[in-house]
Design a protein around this motif. Structure first.
Motif, PDB file in Angstrom:
ATOM      1  N   GLU A 176       6.925  -6.715 -19.798  1.00 22.55           N
ATOM      2  CA  GLU A 176       5.884  -5.689 -19.652  1.00 22.55           C
ATOM      3  C   GLU A 176       4.935  -6.159 -18.482  1.00 22.55           C
ATOM      4  OE1 GLU A 176       3.880  -6.875 -23.411  1.00 22.55           O
ATOM      5  OE2 GLU A 176       5.060  -5.123 -24.525  1.00 22.55           O
ATOM      6  N   VAL A 177       4.948  -5.074 -17.675  1.00 20.74           N
ATOM      7  CA  VAL A 177       4.313  -5.297 -16.227  1.00 20.74           C
ATOM      8  C   VAL A 177       2.800  -4.822 -16.457  1.00 20.74           C
ATOM      9  CG1 VAL A 177       4.220  -4.343 -13.815  1.00 20.74           C
ATOM     10  CG2 VAL A 177       6.374  -4.603 -15.082  1.00 20.74           C
ATOM     11  N   PRO A 178       1.840  -5.843 -15.961  1.00 23.36           N
ATOM     12  CA  PRO A 178       0.457  -5.561 -16.014  1.00 23.36           C
ATOM     13  C   PRO A 178      -0.028  -4.197 -15.210  1.00 23.36           C
ATOM     14  CG  PRO A 178       0.691  -7.659 -15.771  1.00 23.36           C
ATOM     15  CD  PRO A 178       2.135  -7.182 -15.574  1.00 23.36           C
ATOM     16  N   LEU A 179      -0.908  -3.463 -15.537  1.00 22.42           N
ATOM     17  CA  LEU A 179      -1.354  -2.453 -14.917  1.00 22.42           C
ATOM     18  C   LEU A 179      -2.699  -2.630 -14.249  1.00 22.42           C
ATOM     19  CD1 LEU A 179       1.229  -0.812 -16.076  1.00 22.42           C
ATOM     20  CD2 LEU A 179      -0.177   1.101 -16.114  1.00 22.42           C
ATOM     21  N   THR A 180      -3.345  -1.918 -13.427  1.00 23.33           N
ATOM     22  CA  THR A 180      -4.489  -2.108 -12.709  1.00 23.33           C
ATOM     23  C   THR A 180      -5.822  -2.102 -13.778  1.00 23.33           C
ATOM     24  OG1 THR A 180      -4.605  -0.153 -11.930  1.00 23.33           O
ATOM     25  CG2 THR A 180      -3.997  -1.854 -10.490  1.00 23.33           C
ATOM     26  N   ASP A 181      -5.566  -1.354 -14.872  1.00 22.29           N
ATOM     27  CA  ASP A 181      -6.740  -1.249 -15.986  1.00 22.29           C
ATOM     28  C   ASP A 181      -6.374  -2.019 -17.059  1.00 22.29           C
ATOM     29  OD1 ASP A 181      -4.285  -0.112 -17.236  1.00 22.29           O
ATOM     30  OD2 ASP A 181      -5.359   1.658 -17.497  1.00 22.29           O
ATOM     31  N   GLY A 182      -5.469  -2.904 -16.962  1.00 22.62           N
ATOM     32  CA  GLY A 182      -5.392  -3.930 -18.041  1.00 22.62           C
ATOM     33  C   GLY A 182      -4.155  -3.753 -18.908  1.00 22.62           C
TER      34      GLY A 182
ATOM     35  N   GLU B 199      -1.403  17.438  -8.851  1.00 32.41           N
ATOM     36  CA  GLU B 199      -1.226  16.245  -9.338  1.00 32.41           C
ATOM     37  C   GLU B 199      -1.759  15.080  -8.420  1.00 32.41           C
ATOM     38  OE1 GLU B 199      -0.242  15.875 -12.731  1.00 32.41           O
ATOM     39  OE2 GLU B 199      -0.175  18.207 -12.565  1.00 32.41           O
ATOM     40  N   SER B 200      -2.257  15.364  -7.336  1.00 33.18           N
ATOM     41  CA  SER B 200      -2.498  14.660  -6.487  1.00 33.18           C
ATOM     42  C   SER B 200      -3.804  13.720  -6.861  1.00 33.18           C
ATOM     43  CB  SER B 200      -3.249  15.302  -5.157  1.00 33.18           C
ATOM     44  OG  SER B 200      -3.999  14.291  -4.445  1.00 33.18           O
ATOM     45  N   PRO B 201      -3.529  12.256  -6.803  1.00 30.93           N
ATOM     46  CA  PRO B 201      -4.918  11.477  -7.172  1.00 30.93           C
ATOM     47  C   PRO B 201      -6.335  11.559  -6.571  1.00 30.93           C
ATOM     48  CG  PRO B 201      -3.668  10.126  -5.534  1.00 30.93           C
ATOM     49  CD  PRO B 201      -2.911  11.610  -5.921  1.00 30.93           C
TER      50      PRO B 201
ATOM     51  N   CYS C  95      -3.828   4.345  -7.442  1.00 33.04           N
ATOM     52  CA  CYS C  95      -4.933   3.623  -7.564  1.00 33.04           C
ATOM     53  C   CYS C  95      -5.667   3.041  -6.168  1.00 33.04           C
ATOM     54  CB  CYS C  95      -4.830   2.673  -8.274  1.00 33.04           C
ATOM     55  SG  CYS C  95      -3.479   1.159  -8.234  1.00 33.04           S
ATOM     56  N   ALA C  96      -4.631   3.232  -5.085  1.00 34.98           N
ATOM     57  CA  ALA C  96      -5.342   3.037  -3.820  1.00 34.98           C
ATOM     58  C   ALA C  96      -6.092   4.295  -3.225  1.00 34.98           C
ATOM     59  CB  ALA C  96      -3.981   2.753  -2.853  1.00 34.98           C
ATOM     60  N   TYR C  97      -6.028   5.415  -3.777  1.00 39.50           N
ATOM     61  CA  TYR C  97      -6.743   6.625  -3.448  1.00 39.50           C
ATOM     62  C   TYR C  97      -8.008   6.721  -4.569  1.00 39.50           C
ATOM     63  CZ  TYR C  97      -2.462   7.472  -1.102  1.00 39.50           C
ATOM     64  OH  TYR C  97      -1.190   7.361   0.061  1.00 39.50           O
ATOM     65  N   ASN C  98      -7.658   6.361  -5.872  1.00 42.84           N
ATOM     66  CA  ASN C  98      -8.664   6.787  -6.901  1.00 42.84           C
ATOM     67  C   ASN C  98      -8.581   5.513  -7.895  1.00 42.84           C
ATOM     68  OD1 ASN C  98     -10.135   7.599  -9.030  1.00 42.84           O
ATOM     69  ND2 ASN C  98      -9.351   9.655  -8.659  1.00 42.84           N
ATOM     70  N   PRO C  99      -9.554   4.565  -8.077  1.00 37.27           N
ATOM     71  CA  PRO C  99      -9.349   3.512  -9.067  1.00 37.27           C
ATOM     72  C   PRO C  99      -9.566   4.082 -10.344  1.00 37.27           C
ATOM     73  CG  PRO C  99     -11.569   3.967  -8.185  1.00 37.27           C
ATOM     74  CD  PRO C  99     -10.793   4.616  -7.295  1.00 37.27           C
ATOM     75  N   GLU C 100      -9.333   5.112 -10.670  1.00 31.51           N
ATOM     76  CA  GLU C 100      -9.509   5.605 -11.941  1.00 31.51           C
ATOM     77  C   GLU C 100      -7.969   5.805 -12.627  1.00 31.51           C
ATOM     78  OE1 GLU C 100     -11.385   9.317 -12.822  1.00 31.51           O
ATOM     79  OE2 GLU C 100     -13.413   8.582 -11.855  1.00 31.51           O
ATOM     80  N   PHE C 101      -7.084   5.647 -11.579  1.00 33.31           N
ATOM     81  CA  PHE C 101      -5.513   5.608 -11.963  1.00 33.31           C
ATOM     82  C   PHE C 101      -5.068   4.221 -12.197  1.00 33.31           C
ATOM     83  CE2 PHE C 101      -5.754   9.805 -10.319  1.00 33.31           C
ATOM     84  CZ  PHE C 101      -4.933  10.625 -10.589  1.00 33.31           C
TER      85      PHE C 101
END
Length: 205
Positions: free
Chosen positions: A91-97, A52-54, A175-181
């Motif tokens: 509703e907390v915003p996430l990095t993907d909108g 499950e690692s990013p 998302c610090a390791y993988n921007p797809e998260f």
């Protein structure tokens, strides 16, 4: 021996045992450092080996270490819980909108960096244990030595009106390791104006 003397003796033994336990239960600096180091090692192994690692498989092949600040007990603080009377769902915003729903539970007030600071404690709407909270924050190191999108802490209420916040355990979102998260962004209330030189530093590819 008279009954009242026996009672006093028993009470005396109980007090001695209680006091002795109190002193032995206090965590030594060495034990504290060892505990943090073990948690960091666990974190590294999870990122490096867990399914499950990013990290991508390519990243895992080149992944050698996580980078942390030196362990500093001064960044383990006891905070006062200030309840929010009219709790609302945010509703907390996430990095993907997109957004995730959290309950605005309370504020944690503590002294650090020569000033009084306050952080908003959020609780997942799916949380079962009402003493557990999610804490996302950013500080003056964010975007420089630490991840620009802030860092996280999982904190647990340990007193009637208090909670311990140990910034030495601050960790990066996926998302610090993988921007797809997609990762929750710190609320505006949690943008600290001091430097938290503790916990995990920015991930270097």
């Amino acid at each position: 021996m008279k009954a009242n003397q026996i009672i006093l003796l028993v009470i005396g033994i109980v007090v001695v045992v209680a006091v002795g336990y109190m002193f032995t239960a206090i965590e030594s600096p060495e034990d504290y450092i060892e505990k943090i180091e073990k948690e960091r090692e666990r974190q590294f192994k999870y990122i490096r080996f867990n399914a499950e690692s990013p990290l991508t498989e390519e990243q895992k092949a080149n992944f050698k270490t996580l980078t942390f600040y030196q362990i500093n007990p001064e960044y383990k603080v006891k905070a006062r819980l200030v309840p929010i009377e009219n709790k609302k769902v945010r509703e907390v915003p996430l990095t993907d909108g997109s957004k995730e729903r959290y309950i605005e539970h309370s504020y944690a007030e503590f002294e650090l960096g020569g000033k009084t600071n306050s952080l908003l404690l959020l609780q997942s709407v799916k949380e079962i244990d009402m003493r557990n909270f999610f804490l996302a924050f950013a500080d003056e190191t964010s975007g420089r030595e630490t991840y620009g999108g802030g860092r996280y802490l999982n904190v647990r209420q340990d007193g009637k009106n208090s909670i311990t916040i140990d910034f030495n355990l601050a960790y990066n979102p996926y998302c610090a390791y993988n921007p797809e998260f997609a990762c929750p962004l710190p609320p505006k209330e949690n943008l600290l104006t001091i430097s938290i030189e503790a916990g995990e530093k920015n991930y270097s590819k």
